[in-house]
Scaffold this motif. Sequence first.
Motif, PDB file in Angstrom:
ATOM      1  N   GLU A  52     -15.041 -18.504  24.708  1.00 30.97           N
ATOM      2  CA  GLU A  52     -14.713 -17.096  24.491  1.00 30.97           C
ATOM      3  C   GLU A  52     -13.259 -16.879  24.098  1.00 30.97           C
ATOM      4  O   GLU A  52     -12.944 -16.048  23.237  1.00 30.97           O
ATOM      5  CB  GLU A  52     -15.049 -16.303  25.755  1.00 30.97           C
ATOM      6  CG  GLU A  52     -15.092 -14.812  25.544  1.00 30.97           C
ATOM      7  CD  GLU A  52     -15.676 -14.087  26.745  1.00 30.97           C
ATOM      8  OE1 GLU A  52     -15.857 -12.863  26.656  1.00 30.97           O
ATOM      9  OE2 GLU A  52     -15.941 -14.746  27.776  1.00 30.97           O
ATOM     10  N   TYR A  54     -11.380 -18.644  22.336  1.00 30.67           N
ATOM     11  CA  TYR A  54     -11.065 -19.121  20.989  1.00 30.67           C
ATOM     12  C   TYR A  54     -11.673 -18.245  19.894  1.00 30.67           C
ATOM     13  O   TYR A  54     -11.465 -18.496  18.707  1.00 30.67           O
ATOM     14  CB  TYR A  54     -11.554 -20.559  20.820  1.00 30.67           C
ATOM     15  CG  TYR A  54     -10.854 -21.513  21.760  1.00 30.67           C
ATOM     16  CD1 TYR A  54      -9.654 -22.121  21.413  1.00 30.67           C
ATOM     17  CD2 TYR A  54     -11.392 -21.791  23.015  1.00 30.67           C
ATOM     18  CE1 TYR A  54      -9.008 -22.986  22.283  1.00 30.67           C
ATOM     19  CE2 TYR A  54     -10.765 -22.659  23.897  1.00 30.67           C
ATOM     20  CZ  TYR A  54      -9.574 -23.250  23.532  1.00 30.67           C
ATOM     21  OH  TYR A  54      -8.937 -24.106  24.396  1.00 30.67           O
ATOM     22  N   LEU A  55     -12.426 -17.224  20.296  1.00 30.60           N
ATOM     23  CA  LEU A  55     -13.031 -16.322  19.328  1.00 30.60           C
ATOM     24  C   LEU A  55     -12.062 -15.201  18.968  1.00 30.60           C
ATOM     25  O   LEU A  55     -11.243 -14.770  19.791  1.00 30.60           O
ATOM     26  CB  LEU A  55     -14.314 -15.713  19.896  1.00 30.60           C
ATOM     27  CG  LEU A  55     -15.506 -16.658  20.049  1.00 30.60           C
ATOM     28  CD1 LEU A  55     -16.634 -15.959  20.795  1.00 30.60           C
ATOM     29  CD2 LEU A  55     -15.994 -17.145  18.701  1.00 30.60           C
ATOM     30  N   ASP A  56     -12.158 -14.731  17.740  1.00 27.30           N
ATOM     31  CA  ASP A  56     -11.349 -13.597  17.323  1.00 27.30           C
ATOM     32  C   ASP A  56     -11.713 -12.375  18.164  1.00 27.30           C
ATOM     33  O   ASP A  56     -12.860 -12.197  18.562  1.00 27.30           O
ATOM     34  CB  ASP A  56     -11.604 -13.307  15.833  1.00 27.30           C
ATOM     35  CG  ASP A  56     -10.643 -12.274  15.279  1.00 27.30           C
ATOM     36  OD1 ASP A  56     -10.971 -11.071  15.390  1.00 27.30           O
ATOM     37  OD2 ASP A  56      -9.585 -12.653  14.752  1.00 27.30           O
ATOM     38  N   ARG A  57     -10.733 -11.538  18.428  1.00 30.94           N
ATOM     39  CA  ARG A  57     -10.963 -10.366  19.272  1.00 30.94           C
ATOM     40  C   ARG A  57     -11.990  -9.407  18.683  1.00 30.94           C
ATOM     41  O   ARG A  57     -12.586  -8.601  19.407  1.00 30.94           O
ATOM     42  CB  ARG A  57      -9.645  -9.624  19.505  1.00 30.94           C
ATOM     43  CG  ARG A  57      -8.649 -10.394  20.366  1.00 30.94           C
ATOM     44  CD  ARG A  57      -7.399  -9.579  20.608  1.00 30.94           C
ATOM     45  NE  ARG A  57      -6.442 -10.292  21.457  1.00 30.94           N
ATOM     46  CZ  ARG A  57      -5.263  -9.805  21.821  1.00 30.94           C
ATOM     47  NH1 ARG A  57      -4.893  -8.590  21.400  1.00 30.94           N
ATOM     48  NH2 ARG A  57      -4.462 -10.511  22.594  1.00 30.94           N
ATOM     49  N   SER A  58     -12.187  -9.490  17.374  1.00 30.51           N
ATOM     50  CA  SER A  58     -13.140  -8.588  16.720  1.00 30.51           C
ATOM     51  C   SER A  58     -14.590  -9.000  16.956  1.00 30.51           C
ATOM     52  O   SER A  58     -15.510  -8.224  16.684  1.00 30.51           O
ATOM     53  CB  SER A  58     -12.869  -8.549  15.206  1.00 30.51           C
ATOM     54  OG  SER A  58     -13.069  -9.838  14.632  1.00 30.51           O
ATOM     55  N   VAL A  59     -14.804 -10.221  17.456  1.00 30.60           N
ATOM     56  CA  VAL A  59     -16.162 -10.716  17.690  1.00 30.60           C
ATOM     57  C   VAL A  59     -16.728 -10.089  18.956  1.00 30.60           C
ATOM     58  O   VAL A  59     -16.108 -10.147  20.022  1.00 30.60           O
ATOM     59  CB  VAL A  59     -16.173 -12.261  17.818  1.00 30.60           C
ATOM     60  CG1 VAL A  59     -17.586 -12.751  18.140  1.00 30.60           C
ATOM     61  CG2 VAL A  59     -15.670 -12.905  16.535  1.00 30.60           C
ATOM     62  N   THR A  61     -18.756 -10.202  21.995  1.00 30.39           N
ATOM     63  CA  THR A  61     -19.296 -11.281  22.830  1.00 30.39           C
ATOM     64  C   THR A  61     -20.392 -10.803  23.790  1.00 30.39           C
ATOM     65  O   THR A  61     -20.918 -11.592  24.570  1.00 30.39           O
ATOM     66  CB  THR A  61     -18.163 -11.931  23.656  1.00 30.39           C
ATOM     67  OG1 THR A  61     -17.564 -10.944  24.513  1.00 30.39           O
ATOM     68  CG2 THR A  61     -17.101 -12.529  22.744  1.00 30.39           C
ATOM     69  N   THR A 234     -18.306 -22.634  14.817  1.00 31.02           N
ATOM     70  CA  THR A 234     -18.814 -22.309  13.475  1.00 31.02           C
ATOM     71  C   THR A 234     -20.341 -22.296  13.469  1.00 31.02           C
ATOM     72  O   THR A 234     -20.970 -21.353  12.968  1.00 31.02           O
ATOM     73  CB  THR A 234     -18.306 -23.331  12.451  1.00 31.02           C
ATOM     74  OG1 THR A 234     -16.874 -23.277  12.391  1.00 31.02           O
ATOM     75  CG2 THR A 234     -18.863 -23.029  11.056  1.00 31.02           C
TER      76      THR A 234
END
Length: 287
Positions: A52, A54-59, A61, A234
């Motif tokens: 979590e 490492y994911l962009d904040r826009s993703v 979750t 990815t």
Amino acid sequence: MFCLRLRLWLQPASQVWAASRQNVHKLASLQKATMMPPKKLQGLLYPFTDLEAYLDRSVDTTQFQLFHPSVEDMVQSEKLFSSSPSHKIDYHISAERMDHVPVLQQPEVCFIGRSNVGKSSLIRALFALTPEVEVRVSKTPGHTKKMNFFRVGKAFTVVDMPGYGHRAPKDFVDMVEPYLYTRKNLVRTFLLVDGSVGVQKADLIALEMCEDIKHPYVMLVTKIDKCGRGTLLTNLMNLQDVVKTQTSSCFPQLFLLSSLQFRGIHLLRCFICHLTGSIRLTNTCHT
């Protein structure tokens, strides 16, 4: 605090389970897993937490945590995956055709996936607390040629289906499709995808079959320990996009699993027990 709460919940049952767990992998048991540092324990029980950050904040979750049971729920489900004189877990029968499939009343879940996706290894990890249950695992793809039924007491049945794709049985479709279409006590199908290579053409065909049947199914992402974090993320995002845009019967959450490291195994056990009505969750989940 997380580890302390887990130890307190496990403490009353420690003497009951100790005798049957002498040869069990330490991470297969919640009781032994509490010896891990809190962060590693969190990653063992809820593997998505390791990704979590490492994911962009826009993703968004949210879809990765729709099923987020409590520690207490996992403890209850672990009891059902532990054999006892009054709750026997065993291999029941194998079948090549529907007329060979046993008539069983208890709820059923089945596992399908591409050959060498780690399906039998996953089922063996689920049953790791009962090592006397024989789940054959081979290094040769396509080892499973029949539908193998495992009874978990009177609670539910687990079915290991033949793999599709490379070295699949010639009559795979004739064997699997009738089962998926007609099995009345089947509550959920689990479709496995290799997290180290991502969704393949054969997986998309299997997904299309599940969609045509219009029966609820769940995507399991296996072998998350076999690739780097970047590759896994990815492949995970690509698969999540497939679920979002190409499915209507698939549960939105992807379950991340490593049979070798037992990551996600406790979560999946709990999910199976919840789906089959074997436990009542303390947390509210959207399944």
